[in-house]
Design an enzyme around this catalytic site. Sequence first.
Site, short mmCIF file in Angstrom:
data_model
loop_
_atom_site.label_atom_id
_atom_site.label_comp_id
_atom_site.label_asym_id
_atom_site.label_seq_id
_atom_site.Cartn_x
_atom_site.Cartn_y
_atom_site.Cartn_z
N CYS A 113 -17.09 -23.26 -3.32
CA CYS A 113 -16.65 -23.25 -4.73
C CYS A 113 -15.28 -23.90 -4.92
O CYS A 113 -14.89 -24.19 -6.04
CB CYS A 113 -16.63 -21.82 -5.26
SG CYS A 113 -18.24 -21.04 -5.17
N HIS A 249 -12.25 -21.25 -11.55
CA HIS A 249 -13.64 -21.25 -11.06
C HIS A 249 -14.40 -20.15 -11.81
O HIS A 249 -13.89 -19.06 -12.03
CB HIS A 249 -13.65 -20.99 -9.56
CG HIS A 249 -15.02 -20.73 -9.01
ND1 HIS A 249 -16.09 -21.56 -9.30
CD2 HIS A 249 -15.51 -19.75 -8.23
CE1 HIS A 249 -17.16 -21.09 -8.70
NE2 HIS A 249 -16.85 -19.98 -8.05
N ASN A 279 -22.44 -19.42 -12.28
CA ASN A 279 -21.58 -19.93 -11.22
C ASN A 279 -22.18 -21.23 -10.68
O ASN A 279 -23.23 -21.21 -10.04
CB ASN A 279 -21.46 -18.88 -10.12
CG ASN A 279 -20.54 -19.31 -8.99
OD1 ASN A 279 -20.16 -20.47 -8.89
ND2 ASN A 279 -20.19 -18.36 -8.13
#
Length: 322
Positions: A113, A249, A279
């Site tokens: 990520c 994020h 996500n």
Amino acid sequence: MIYTRIAGTGSYLPEKVVTNADLEKTMDTSDEWIRERTGINKRHIAAEGETCSDMGIAAATKAIGMAGIEVTDIDLIIVGTTTPDKVFPSTACIVQRKLGIHGCPAFDVQAACSGFVYALDLANRMIQTAGATTALIIGSEALSRVTNWQDRTTAVLFGDGAGAVILQASKEPGILATHIHSDGQYADLLEVPAGISSGYDAVRAEEAYIHMNGNAVFRRAVATLGSIARETLDGHGFNKSDIDWLVPHQANLRIIKAAAKKLDLSMDNVVVTVDEHANTSAASIPLALDTAVRDGRIQRGQLLLFEAFGAGFTWGSTLVRY
Ligand code: UT7
């Protein structure tokens, strides 16, 4: 002094949308649980045959258009991804071929990520040392390909998509600071165990899916995002109050709110897309950035802080005068 400025942004989301209500029909979950625990309402899922490079190209094309450059101006391509088209060549080389560019360096960054902030860090260093003048940086993920749709603890969390930026050498700032870190001691807490050199056993299909100790990742993410914010601001003479926009994020709305609280920031100054995109790993920050640039919230001259945390663990930040 050579600075690196963001000249253009772009993003892409696949057409297919899967809502929480859709997931309720196929697994033991509820819209209420997903929204309360994660803030997610829906996610986009790549079409059959749609690849990381396809999505990356769609985002890149928009970023190139906004920057007003020619494709041939690009002299560096970096793709942050954990779901590349192939084991090799890199997705960046496939993007390069699809764009018809020849000769410039093109490579992937695998930092889960944190892939996009890792890529920004590297590109910034290359531009500042005159190794490149116009860089295409992409975060693109097809996480649905490594999602176990029978596992409610992970399937509700992830989505597909891509974001991109064009970075250009500039006399004006630009990227003011980047920090990247990792600590491999936590490698087992969030992983897709299947590998190449470790011997992928096709019979054990569950190895090809995301495995996560959600609670442990959650706790570490909250603590780490607090420290990376302090490191970024204190080290470069900025105060919390200088930040116009936090672009974090997008893993979980509760993590994002905790990060905002540590910065004494109102949620009005935080770009949130986790509700719409879920996500999307390395794609989440450039997707959120492009959303807020195109809807007019983010304006030229404002101070932006990007913060990422992901498998590895990896984490990082970018402080940018947009
Ligand atoms: O992007 C990379 C970094 N990733 C992250 O930052 C993710 C970090 N972790 C998280 O966001 C959260 O830990 C989750 C959203 C994954 C889970 O939330 P949680 O509040 O930590 O829930 P939990 O794992 O403690 O589970 C609570 C309960 C459990 O039931 P019991 O044992 O209390 O009876 C789970 O089985 O919720 C249950 N549960 C679900 N229930 C309905 C887990 N998933 C679901 C689900 N629907 N989808």
